[in-house]
Design a protein around this motif. Structure first.
Motif, PDB file in Angstrom:
ATOM      1  N   ASP A 207       0.741  -1.116   0.088  1.00  0.00           N
ATOM      2  CA  ASP A 207       0.057   0.114  -0.083  1.00  0.00           C
ATOM      3  C   ASP A 207       0.948   1.126   0.158  1.00  0.00           C
ATOM      4  O   ASP A 207       0.246   2.490  -0.213  1.00  0.00           O
ATOM      5  CB  ASP A 207      -0.969   0.019   1.203  1.00  0.00           C
ATOM      6  N   SER A 230      -4.636  -5.831  -9.420  1.00  0.00           N
ATOM      7  CA  SER A 230      -5.762  -5.702  -8.846  1.00  0.00           C
ATOM      8  C   SER A 230      -6.103  -6.918  -8.016  1.00  0.00           C
ATOM      9  O   SER A 230      -6.171  -8.035  -8.521  1.00  0.00           O
ATOM     10  CB  SER A 230      -7.029  -5.587  -9.929  1.00  0.00           C
ATOM     11  N   HIS A 234     -10.815  -8.669  -2.668  1.00  0.00           N
ATOM     12  CA  HIS A 234     -11.542  -7.269  -2.353  1.00  0.00           C
ATOM     13  C   HIS A 234     -11.593  -6.439  -3.629  1.00  0.00           C
ATOM     14  O   HIS A 234     -12.255  -5.267  -3.650  1.00  0.00           O
ATOM     15  CB  HIS A 234     -10.365  -6.394  -1.369  1.00  0.00           C
ATOM     16  N   THR A 236      -9.341  -4.630  -5.056  1.00  0.00           N
ATOM     17  CA  THR A 236      -8.853  -3.256  -4.860  1.00  0.00           C
ATOM     18  C   THR A 236      -7.692  -3.024  -5.752  1.00  0.00           C
ATOM     19  O   THR A 236      -6.979  -3.940  -6.123  1.00  0.00           O
ATOM     20  CB  THR A 236      -8.477  -3.036  -3.358  1.00  0.00           C
ATOM     21  N   GLU A 237      -7.604  -1.656  -6.443  1.00  0.00           N
ATOM     22  CA  GLU A 237      -6.384  -1.460  -7.283  1.00  0.00           C
ATOM     23  C   GLU A 237      -5.172  -1.391  -6.427  1.00  0.00           C
ATOM     24  O   GLU A 237      -5.167  -0.637  -5.533  1.00  0.00           O
ATOM     25  CB  GLU A 237      -6.916  -0.294  -8.273  1.00  0.00           C
ATOM     26  N   LYS A 238      -4.109  -1.911  -6.913  1.00  0.00           N
ATOM     27  CA  LYS A 238      -2.667  -1.453  -6.370  1.00  0.00           C
ATOM     28  C   LYS A 238      -1.723  -1.471  -7.450  1.00  0.00           C
ATOM     29  O   LYS A 238      -1.803  -1.987  -8.435  1.00  0.00           O
ATOM     30  CB  LYS A 238      -2.528  -2.807  -5.217  1.00  0.00           C
TER      31      LYS A 238
END
Length: 288
Positions: A207, A230, A234, A236-238
């Motif tokens: 993160d 991704s 979850h 979520t984009e990373k």
């Protein structure tokens, strides 16, 4: 023009040194012990036992059709350095034959002679040429099967020639020592071509990717690349950090990640062939 001239001087100086190393391996270690290490070198040594022509000269004669193949496949630019290397190897081999051999022990001759030949071939290849013979055949094969290492291909092609040496020398031990010499050549060649470039390929999922990347750029002084990721769970984009570093720098990368995000997910794997800035040239290694 001045820089280009300096580059050519450095290239042909290295080619000359490499061919000298090759010639020492043949003339002072392998040939005096009746060993055929494979390739056109082995053929030249065996033919020398049948007709009264110097090994170096035979090596040159055997390479004439190979040069024609090289011109067809890789063009004149590649062939010029290869022709120079063939002539230099031929000359150095016959010159060093005038000296007293370093050893008459076939085991030492096989190991050290094979290693010197491998180092010589590897240095020639790293400077954009080949020593002719099987090297050009191998370069053609590398285009077809690029995933196979050069030393491995050479080992396969050498097998038939080494097998013939038992008949020529009338001694099965010559075959066994020839195999040992070829293995030594293969190992030395792969070390010269790939060992110095061994590196770590590292993926870092965190993160705090931007902060980690900034420290890697500034503190470790390495290049980094962001990949878009991704998470499947979850959704979520990373940002995923990808970097390739010399193996001695890998602990510093780990330290940066540990200090910034101990919960980061990190994958570290070996990378044996690296091309680009800071490593070897892809086009030179492929003979383009």
């Amino acid at each position: 023009m001045k820089k280009k001239g300096i580059r050519y001087i450095k290239k042909y100086t290295m080619l000359t040194i490499a061919c000298g190393i090759f010639g020492i391996g043949v003339a002072l270690f392998v040939d005096p012990n009746d060993l055929a290490p494979g390739g056109f070198t082995g053929l030249a040594i065996m033919i020398n036992r049948l007709i009264p022509v110097n090994t170096g000269m035979l090596y040159l004669i055997l390479n004439i059709p190979v040069i024609l193949l090289g011109i067809r496949k890789f063009g004149w630019k590649f062939t010029v350095s290869t022709l120079y290397s063939i002539l230099a190897v031929s000359l150095f081999t016959d010159l060093f034959h005038l000296m007293t051999p370093v050893t008459y022990d076939p085991l030492l001759g096989a190991v050290f002679g094979g290693a010197l030949i491998g180092v010589g071939i590897g240095l020639v290849m790293r400077n954009g040429g080949t020593t002719g013979g099987a090297d050009i055949v191998i370069k053609c094969l590398k285009i077809r099967i690029p995933h196979m290492k050069t030393g491995t291909l050479m080992l396969m092609l050498d097998a038939a020639i080494i097998g013939m040496s038992g008949i020529v020398f009338g001694n099965f031990n010559a075959v066994l020592y020839g195999i040992l010499s070829s293995v030594a050549t293969s190992a030395a060649l792969d070390f010269v071509l790939y060992g110095g470039d061994e590196a770590r390929l590292i993926y870092i999922i965190s993160d705090k990717a931007e902060g980690i990347a900034e420290k890697l750029l500034e503190d470790v002084d390495i290049g980094v690349t962001f990949l878009n990721g991704s998470g499947a769970y979850h959704n979520t984009e990373k940002k995923v950090i990808m970097c390739v570093v010399k193996k001695q720098l890998a602990p510093r990368v780990e330290e940066v990640v540990e200090n910034d995000d101990q919960g980061a997910f990190m994958i570290i794997t070996n990378a044996s062939e690296i091309y680009g800035e800071g490593y070897k040239s892809f086009f030179a290694d492929k003979g383009r």
